[in-house]
Design a protein around this motif. Structure first.
Motif, PDB file in Angstrom:
ATOM      1  N   LEU A 101       0.833  -1.193   0.000  1.00 23.18           N
ATOM      2  CA  LEU A 101       0.000   0.000   0.000  1.00 23.18           C
ATOM      3  C   LEU A 101       0.872   1.249   0.000  1.00 23.18           C
ATOM      4  CD1 LEU A 101      -2.475  -1.035   2.868  1.00 23.18           C
ATOM      5  CD2 LEU A 101      -2.671  -1.541   0.419  1.00 23.18           C
ATOM      6  N   VAL A 102       0.471   2.249  -0.765  1.00 25.01           N
ATOM      7  CA  VAL A 102       1.182   3.530  -0.819  1.00 25.01           C
ATOM      8  C   VAL A 102       0.193   4.650  -0.518  1.00 25.01           C
ATOM      9  CG1 VAL A 102       2.475   5.156  -2.242  1.00 25.01           C
ATOM     10  CG2 VAL A 102       2.866   2.697  -2.498  1.00 25.01           C
ATOM     11  N   ASP A 103       0.491   5.420   0.504  1.00 29.69           N
ATOM     12  CA  ASP A 103      -0.301   6.605   0.852  1.00 29.69           C
ATOM     13  C   ASP A 103       0.216   7.766   0.020  1.00 29.69           C
ATOM     14  OD1 ASP A 103      -1.327   8.950   2.006  1.00 29.69           O
ATOM     15  OD2 ASP A 103      -1.423   8.049   4.006  1.00 29.69           O
ATOM     16  N   VAL A 104      -0.505   8.114  -1.040  1.00 32.20           N
ATOM     17  CA  VAL A 104      -0.010   9.108  -1.987  1.00 32.20           C
ATOM     18  C   VAL A 104       0.096  10.491  -1.353  1.00 32.20           C
ATOM     19  CG1 VAL A 104      -2.263   9.724  -2.958  1.00 32.20           C
ATOM     20  CG2 VAL A 104      -0.206   9.915  -4.380  1.00 32.20           C
ATOM     21  N   ASP A 105      -0.723  10.781  -0.354  1.00 31.20           N
ATOM     22  CA  ASP A 105      -0.635  12.078   0.307  1.00 31.20           C
ATOM     23  C   ASP A 105       0.681  12.219   1.062  1.00 31.20           C
ATOM     24  OD1 ASP A 105      -3.270  12.887  -0.521  1.00 31.20           O
ATOM     25  OD2 ASP A 105      -4.042  11.486   0.960  1.00 31.20           O
ATOM     26  N   LYS A 106       1.123  11.144   1.680  1.00 28.86           N
ATOM     27  CA  LYS A 106       2.413  11.186   2.382  1.00 28.86           C
ATOM     28  C   LYS A 106       3.564  11.285   1.394  1.00 28.86           C
ATOM     29  CE  LYS A 106       1.047   8.866   6.648  1.00 28.86           C
ATOM     30  NZ  LYS A 106       1.341   7.762   7.616  1.00 28.86           N
ATOM     31  N   VAL A 107       3.452  10.592   0.265  1.00 28.07           N
ATOM     32  CA  VAL A 107       4.491  10.700  -0.761  1.00 28.07           C
ATOM     33  C   VAL A 107       4.614  12.152  -1.219  1.00 28.07           C
ATOM     34  CG1 VAL A 107       5.174  10.038  -3.096  1.00 28.07           C
ATOM     35  CG2 VAL A 107       4.229   8.318  -1.553  1.00 28.07           C
ATOM     36  N   LYS A 108       3.476  12.786  -1.489  1.00 29.78           N
ATOM     37  CA  LYS A 108       3.498  14.177  -1.952  1.00 29.78           C
ATOM     38  C   LYS A 108       4.078  15.105  -0.886  1.00 29.78           C
ATOM     39  CE  LYS A 108      -0.389  13.747  -5.168  1.00 29.78           C
ATOM     40  NZ  LYS A 108      -1.805  14.117  -5.435  1.00 29.78           N
ATOM     41  N   ARG A 109       3.735  14.853   0.363  1.00 23.96           N
ATOM     42  CA  ARG A 109       4.258  15.699   1.439  1.00 23.96           C
ATOM     43  C   ARG A 109       5.768  15.508   1.591  1.00 23.96           C
ATOM     44  NH1 ARG A 109       0.830  14.339   5.093  1.00 23.96           N
ATOM     45  NH2 ARG A 109       2.065  12.841   6.292  1.00 23.96           N
ATOM     46  N   ALA A 114       7.656   9.126  -9.879  1.00 17.59           N
ATOM     47  CA  ALA A 114       8.677   9.971 -10.516  1.00 17.59           C
ATOM     48  C   ALA A 114       8.109  11.342 -10.866  1.00 17.59           C
ATOM     49  CB  ALA A 114       9.215   9.293 -11.766  1.00 17.59           C
ATOM     50  N   ASP A 115       6.871  11.367 -11.327  1.00 20.83           N
ATOM     51  CA  ASP A 115       6.238  12.652 -11.637  1.00 20.83           C
ATOM     52  C   ASP A 115       6.085  13.507 -10.382  1.00 20.83           C
ATOM     53  OD1 ASP A 115       5.953  12.640 -14.395  1.00 20.83           O
ATOM     54  OD2 ASP A 115       4.078  11.527 -14.336  1.00 20.83           O
ATOM     55  N   ILE A 116       5.753  12.863  -9.273  1.00 17.38           N
ATOM     56  CA  ILE A 116       5.622  13.610  -8.017  1.00 17.38           C
ATOM     57  C   ILE A 116       6.979  14.167  -7.586  1.00 17.38           C
ATOM     58  CG2 ILE A 116       5.108  13.404  -5.552  1.00 17.38           C
ATOM     59  CD1 ILE A 116       2.978  11.283  -6.336  1.00 17.38           C
ATOM     60  N   LEU A 117       8.013  13.329  -7.635  1.00 13.42           N
ATOM     61  CA  LEU A 117       9.337  13.735  -7.148  1.00 13.42           C
ATOM     62  C   LEU A 117       9.981  14.794  -8.037  1.00 13.42           C
ATOM     63  CD1 LEU A 117      10.911  10.364  -5.920  1.00 13.42           C
ATOM     64  CD2 LEU A 117       9.413  11.947  -4.695  1.00 13.42           C
ATOM     65  N   THR A 118       9.637  14.802  -9.329  1.00 17.42           N
ATOM     66  CA  THR A 118      10.210  15.804 -10.247  1.00 17.42           C
ATOM     67  C   THR A 118       9.251  16.954 -10.509  1.00 17.42           C
ATOM     68  OG1 THR A 118       9.390  14.682 -12.245  1.00 17.42           O
ATOM     69  CG2 THR A 118      11.578  14.020 -11.424  1.00 17.42           C
ATOM     70  N   SER A 119       8.160  17.024  -9.766  1.00 14.74           N
ATOM     71  CA  SER A 119       7.131  18.059  -9.970  1.00 14.74           C
ATOM     72  C   SER A 119       6.610  18.068 -11.405  1.00 14.74           C
ATOM     73  CB  SER A 119       7.679  19.449  -9.602  1.00 14.74           C
ATOM     74  OG  SER A 119       8.047  19.501  -8.251  1.00 14.74           O
ATOM     75  N   GLY A 120       6.596  16.901 -12.024  1.00 16.25           N
ATOM     76  CA  GLY A 120       6.063  16.783 -13.367  1.00 16.25           C
ATOM     77  C   GLY A 120       7.008  17.164 -14.481  1.00 16.25           C
ATOM     78  N   SER A 121       8.247  17.541 -14.157  1.00 17.80           N
ATOM     79  CA  SER A 121       9.182  17.980 -15.205  1.00 17.80           C
ATOM     80  C   SER A 121       9.707  16.820 -16.036  1.00 17.80           C
ATOM     81  CB  SER A 121      10.361  18.719 -14.583  1.00 17.80           C
ATOM     82  OG  SER A 121      11.223  17.807 -13.909  1.00 17.80           O
ATOM     83  N   ARG A 122       9.755  15.629 -15.432  1.00 17.05           N
ATOM     84  CA  ARG A 122      10.329  14.447 -16.077  1.00 17.05           C
ATOM     85  C   ARG A 122      11.769  14.705 -16.536  1.00 17.05           C
ATOM     86  NH1 ARG A 122       5.819  10.489 -18.784  1.00 17.05           N
ATOM     87  NH2 ARG A 122       4.493  10.439 -16.922  1.00 17.05           N
ATOM     88  N   ARG A 123      12.481  15.468 -15.753  1.00 19.09           N
ATOM     89  CA  ARG A 123      13.884  15.783 -16.037  1.00 19.09           C
ATOM     90  C   ARG A 123      14.701  15.639 -14.759  1.00 19.09           C
ATOM     91  NH1 ARG A 123      11.873  15.423 -20.190  1.00 19.09           N
ATOM     92  NH2 ARG A 123      12.108  16.635 -22.108  1.00 19.09           N
ATOM     93  N   CYS A 124      15.999  15.365 -14.943  1.00 16.71           N
ATOM     94  CA  CYS A 124      16.964  15.399 -13.843  1.00 16.71           C
ATOM     95  C   CYS A 124      16.670  14.314 -12.806  1.00 16.71           C
ATOM     96  CB  CYS A 124      16.975  16.771 -13.194  1.00 16.71           C
ATOM     97  SG  CYS A 124      18.462  17.104 -12.209  1.00 16.71           S
TER      98      CYS A 124
END
Length: 399
Positions: free
Chosen positions: A44-52, A81-91
Motif C-alpha cells: 500500500l502507498v499513501d499518496v498524500d504522504k508521498v506528496k508531502r 517519478a512525476d511527483i518527485l520531479t514536480s512533473g518535469s520528467r527531467r533530472c
C-alpha cells in the motif's frame, strides 16, 4: 459541532454535525472496506504522504540553492517519478538500465545512470546516449574509461561521465584521498569524445547514524571531502558539477551543502522504519505498508501466522528491531519474529496472545524496515488517499 441543538440540526447538512473523531473513524472504516477487497500480501502507498515528503525535499533544496536530482531506485514508477520531479520528467538518477530505458520510453530526459559502468552494458548505454538529449554514466576505474573510448558515439555526441568518489562510504568509487582519483578525473577530462560532467559521492555511511547530529556530521564530512576534491580539479583547470546524496543527509542538510551543484536522495518519497530509527523522519512520514491477513492461530506457541513471508517484505534488517522484521501498525505489542517464504510468525512482546483480537482473516498492516527492499518484492502497489483506493502503480523490474 457538539453544541448544535436538535432544532438547529434541521438547518445544517448531516456532515456538519460529525465531530472530527467521527470523520476520522469513517475514513478508517472506508479504508478497511476498500482494503478488504485486496488479495494479500499487498503493498500500500499513501499518496498524500508521498506528496508531502516530496514537497519537503523540494523546499529543502530550494532553500539551499542546489538542484534536486531524485533517485528512482526505491519506487521505480512513473507516477512517483512525476511527483518527485514536480512533473518535469527531467533530472533523475537510476540504478539500473531497465529503469533508464523505462523512463526514457516515457519521455524522461537528463538521466544519470549512477552505477559503476558495467562492461556488458556499454552498448545499451551508448544507445541511450545517442537517443536522449542527456544521458550520463558513472565510472570509477580507468578500464571503464577505456571501454567508452572504444565505443565513440554517433554524430559527434559526447559521453557525459560522472566520476564516482568514495568519501568514506566504503562501497563503489575511487578513494578521494588517493592520487588515482585526480588522475582518473584528468584522464576523463582529456579523453576524446568524453566530457567530465561531475563528481558523485554517496554518503551511505549516514545509515549507521542515530539522530540528526550524527547524520549532519557525516553529511558535513562527505560535503567537505567532495568540495576539497573539486578545488583540486579547479587547480588543474577542470570545472564540473558536484553531487552528494543519501536520504538521511538530504533530510537534514548542512549549510555547506549549498556549495554543491546537486543532491540525489532516493528513499525519501516512501521512507521506512529504518529511516525513522536513523532519524531521517518520523514513523508518521512512512508512506508504505504491507497489508497481510491472519491465517493461523498457534496457541501452543503463543503465535499468529500471517500470509506475508519474506517474499512480501524481505529479510532486510535481520529482525533486529524490538518488533522484529517490521512494525505492526496499531499493535506495538506484537513482534514479527520470523518469516519463511510465504508465512510470517507474530508473537506478543510479552504475555499471552488474546486471539479474539486477531480472528482468522483479519487484516494487519506491516510498516517495512526497508521500503526499497520491500517494494522490490511487489509487482504492483495499491495507492490510496484519505480512505479511498485510487488505483495501482506498476514499477519497472530487472536490470
Amino acid at each position: 459541532r457538539d453544541t448544535i441543538t436538535q432544532e438547529d440540526q434541521s438547518d445544517v447538512t448531516p456532515s456538519l454535525i460529525f465531530s472530527s473523531v467521527t470523520v476520522s473513524l469513517l475514513a478508517a472504516s472506508m479504508m478497511e472496506a476498500s482494503l478488504s477487497s485486496l488479495c494479500t500480501p499487498a503493498m500500500l502507498v499513501d499518496v498524500d504522504k508521498v506528496k508531502r515528503n516530496a514537497q519537503r525535499m523540494i523546499e529543502r533544496c530550494r532553500d539551499l540553492g542546489v538542484q534536486l536530482r531524485p533517485h528512482m531506485k526505491t519506487h521505480k514508477t512513473l507516477e512517483c517519478a512525476d511527483i518527485l520531479t514536480s512533473g518535469s520528467r527531467r533530472c533523475v538518477v537510476v540504478s539500473t538500465l531497465a529503469e533508464a530505458s523505462f523512463y526514457a520510453d516515457h519521455g524522461f530526459d537528463d538521466i544519470l545512470y549512477a552505477y559503476s559502468l558495467p562492461f556488458d552494458k556499454v552498448e545499451r548505454c551508448a544507445a541511450l546516449s545517442e537517443r536522449l538529449d542527456l544521458f550520463q554514466v558513472l565510472l570509477d576505474h580507468p578500464h571503464a574509461l577505456d571501454q567508452l573510448k572504444k565505443r565513440p558515439l554517433k554524430d559527434g555526441r559526447l559521453w557525459h561521465v560522472w566520476l564516482k568518489l568514495d568519501c568514506g562510504n566504503g562501497r563503489a568509487g575511487v578513494l578521494h584521498s588517493e592520487p588515482e582519483a585526480l588522475r582518473l578525473a584528468l584522464a576523463i577530462g582529456g579523453a576524446a569524445g568524453v566530457e567530465l560532467t561531475g563528481v558523485y559521492a554517496h554518503c551511505g555511511n549516514t545509515y549507521n547514524c542515530r539522530g540528526v547530529e550524527q547524520i549532519q556530521a557525516v553529511a558535513k564530512e562527505t560535503t567537505d571531502l567532495t568540495l576539497q576534491f573539486m578545488k583540486k580539479l579547479k587547480a588543474a583547470g577542470i570545472t564540473c558539477k558536484s553531487s552528494i546524496g543519501s536520504t538521511p543527509s538530504c533530510s537534514h542538510p548542512v549549510k555547506d551543502m549549498a556549495q554543491l551543484s546537486e543532491v540525489h536522495p532516493g528513499n525519501y518519497g516512501f521512507y521506512d522504519v529504518q529511516q525513522s530509527v536513523i532519524g531521517s523522519c518520523s514513523l508518521e512520514d512512512v508512506a508504505v505498508r504491507v497489508l497481510t491477513r491472519v491465517i493461523g492461530h498457534c496457541p501452543h506457541r503463543n503465535q499468529l501466522l500471517i500470509d506475508c513471508g519474506w517474499t512480501g517484505l524481505s529479510l532486510d534488517g535481520a529482525g533486529k528491531l524490538p518488533t522484529g522484521y517490521a512494525v505492526v501498525e496499531g499493535h506495538p505489542d506484537l513482534k514479527l519474529l520470523s518469516m519463511t517464504q510465504e508465512h510470517g510468525r507474530l508473537e506478543p512482546i510479552s504475555g499471552p496472545l488474546d486471539y479474539s483480537k486477531y480472528p482468522l482473516g483479519s487484516l494487519l498492516q506491516l510498516i517495512p524496515y526497508h521500503s526499497c527492499a520491500t517494494a522490490a518484492m511487489h509487482p504492483v502497489y495499491f495507492v490510496h488517499s484519505e480512505g479511498r483506493l485510487l488505483g495501482k502503480w506498476t514499477p519497472t523490474r530487472g536490470w
